[in-house]
Motif scaffolding. Structure first.
Motif, PDB file in Angstrom:
ATOM      1  N   ASN A  32       0.878  -1.164   0.000  1.00 23.15           N
ATOM      2  CA  ASN A  32       0.000   0.000   0.000  1.00 23.15           C
ATOM      3  C   ASN A  32       0.916   1.215   0.000  1.00 23.15           C
ATOM      4  OD1 ASN A  32      -2.309  -1.607   0.249  1.00 23.15           O
ATOM      5  ND2 ASN A  32      -2.276  -1.502   2.479  1.00 23.15           N
ATOM      6  N   PHE A  34       1.371   5.600  -0.002  1.00 26.19           N
ATOM      7  CA  PHE A  34       0.750   6.833   0.484  1.00 26.19           C
ATOM      8  C   PHE A  34       1.649   8.031   0.187  1.00 26.19           C
ATOM      9  CE2 PHE A  34      -2.222   4.546   3.281  1.00 26.19           C
ATOM     10  CZ  PHE A  34      -1.571   3.347   3.440  1.00 26.19           C
ATOM     11  N   TYR A  36       1.880  11.769   2.050  1.00 23.79           N
ATOM     12  CA  TYR A  36       1.417  12.674   3.083  1.00 23.79           C
ATOM     13  C   TYR A  36       2.047  14.041   2.842  1.00 23.79           C
ATOM     14  CZ  TYR A  36      -0.630   9.056   6.073  1.00 23.79           C
ATOM     15  OH  TYR A  36      -1.424   8.059   6.587  1.00 23.79           O
ATOM     16  N   LEU A  46      -2.996  13.219   4.908  1.00 20.25           N
ATOM     17  CA  LEU A  46      -2.957  12.361   3.735  1.00 20.25           C
ATOM     18  C   LEU A  46      -3.315  13.125   2.466  1.00 20.25           C
ATOM     19  CD1 LEU A  46      -2.631   9.330   2.868  1.00 20.25           C
ATOM     20  CD2 LEU A  46      -5.124   9.232   2.926  1.00 20.25           C
ATOM     21  N   LYS A  49      -3.675   7.841  -1.618  1.00 22.29           N
ATOM     22  CA  LYS A  49      -3.203   6.495  -1.282  1.00 22.29           C
ATOM     23  C   LYS A  49      -3.525   5.535  -2.416  1.00 22.29           C
ATOM     24  CE  LYS A  49      -7.451   5.534   1.280  1.00 22.29           C
ATOM     25  NZ  LYS A  49      -8.037   5.261   2.625  1.00 22.29           N
ATOM     26  N   PHE A  90       5.862  13.635   2.064  1.00 23.50           N
ATOM     27  CA  PHE A  90       6.434  12.353   2.480  1.00 23.50           C
ATOM     28  C   PHE A  90       5.727  11.208   1.765  1.00 23.50           C
ATOM     29  CE2 PHE A  90       9.118  13.640   5.979  1.00 23.50           C
ATOM     30  CZ  PHE A  90       8.556  14.826   6.403  1.00 23.50           C
TER      31      PHE A  90
ATOM     32  N   GLY B  42      11.973  11.360   7.764  1.00 24.56           N
ATOM     33  CA  GLY B  42      10.572  11.002   7.875  1.00 24.56           C
ATOM     34  C   GLY B  42      10.279  10.396   9.242  1.00 24.56           C
ATOM     35  N   PRO B  43       9.019  10.278   9.588  1.00 27.51           N
ATOM     36  CA  PRO B  43       8.659   9.664  10.873  1.00 27.51           C
ATOM     37  C   PRO B  43       9.130   8.211  10.952  1.00 27.51           C
ATOM     38  CG  PRO B  43       6.780  10.813   9.914  1.00 27.51           C
ATOM     39  CD  PRO B  43       7.828  10.754   8.862  1.00 27.51           C
ATOM     40  N   GLU B 102      -5.862   4.954   6.647  1.00 28.30           N
ATOM     41  CA  GLU B 102      -4.881   6.014   6.755  1.00 28.30           C
ATOM     42  C   GLU B 102      -4.692   6.382   8.212  1.00 28.30           C
ATOM     43  OE1 GLU B 102      -7.660   9.214   4.982  1.00 28.30           O
ATOM     44  OE2 GLU B 102      -6.201  10.315   6.195  1.00 28.30           O
ATOM     45  N   GLN B 103      -3.529   6.910   8.496  1.00 29.70           N
ATOM     46  CA  GLN B 103      -3.235   7.361   9.844  1.00 29.70           C
ATOM     47  C   GLN B 103      -3.491   8.849   9.934  1.00 29.70           C
ATOM     48  OE1 GLN B 103       0.578   5.952  11.312  1.00 29.70           O
ATOM     49  NE2 GLN B 103       0.492   4.234   9.908  1.00 29.70           N
TER      50      GLN B 103
END
Lengths: 115, 114
Positions: A32, A34, A36, A46, A49, A90, B42-43, B102-103
């Motif tokens: 998956n 994404f 951000y 977000l 995705k 990101f 990044g995190p 998603e977070q």
């Protein structure tokens, strides 16, 4: 181990220019993907995705990204940037089959759009 | 809908002192994450909770870091004692349980250790 590479650390564009930010990941299985964004002084949110299906994904604010499995890439694009797109972007990948729910983030690309 | 809440937003402490960060996730989100974000990076995941259970803490430096999520809602991340290298932004995120959601991130706590 999975990794995510964002080769452009800093990008400066003029308004109306086209944008493409690179993202490559190092995992050959199901992923998956994404993107951000973090606007100045704000939290990560977000943009878009990809889980499956159409490899061209459309997100908010006119952004889109294309998943190219053969290239392990998920590049972010926008045909015409605005000053308000100045932010840090990101890319992140998650392996849905691992059961770990772990997201691996790239190091980010700082975009500055000149008015 | 309220987002993920974190406090404090900024913290400055001297090395060897303890520090704690608090996170309140979005209502109904059973999964909670703590991330560390260094400047220009990044995190990076420190720990993930499913309800009150820490299901992934492999990246948490357990000699000085600890976390808890009592009652499966709010969470606290603690560092004791803090070191200069702990200066970073500590992010909390939450999501519904299940793969692929998603977070949602909080604003983070910027820690400076002097």
């Amino acid at each position: 181990a999975q990794s995510v590479s964002q080769h452009n650390h800093h990008v400066i564009l003029s308004e109306a220019a086209s944008l493409e930010l690179g993202c490559n990941y190092s995992y050959g299985g199901t992923v998956n993907l994404f993107w951000y964004v973090q606007y100045p002084g704000q939290h990560l949110q977000l943009l878009l995705k990809y889980f499956s299906g159409d490899p061209l994904v459309k997100g908010i604010k006119g952004f889109e990204a294309e998943f190219i499995k053969s290239k392990f890439s998920f590049n972010l694009r926008k045909p015409s940037v605005q000053w308000s797109d100045t932010a840090e972007y990101f890319c992140a990948v998650n392996d849905p089959t691992s059961g770990t729910y772990k997201y691996i983030f790239g190091t980010g690309t700082r975009l500055k759009v000149l008015a | 809908e309220a987002g993920v809440v974190q406090s404090p937003r900024y913290k400055i402490i001297e090395k060897k002192q303890p520090v704690a960060f608090w996170c309140n996730p979005i209502s109904g989100h059973n999964t909670l994450y703590w991330y560390l974000q260094n400047l220009g990076q990044g995190p990076e995941l420190l720990i993930r909770y499913e309800n009150e259970e820490a299901v992934d803490d492999s990246q948490l430096p357990k000699d000085r870091f600890s976390a808890e999520r009592l009652k499966g809602v709010d969470s606290t991340l603690k560092i004791q004692p803090a070191e200069l290298g702990d200066s970073a932004v500590y992010l909390c995120a939450s999501s519904p349980s299940g793969i692929g959601y998603e977070q949602y991130f909080g604003p983070g706590t910027r820690l400076t250790v002097t």
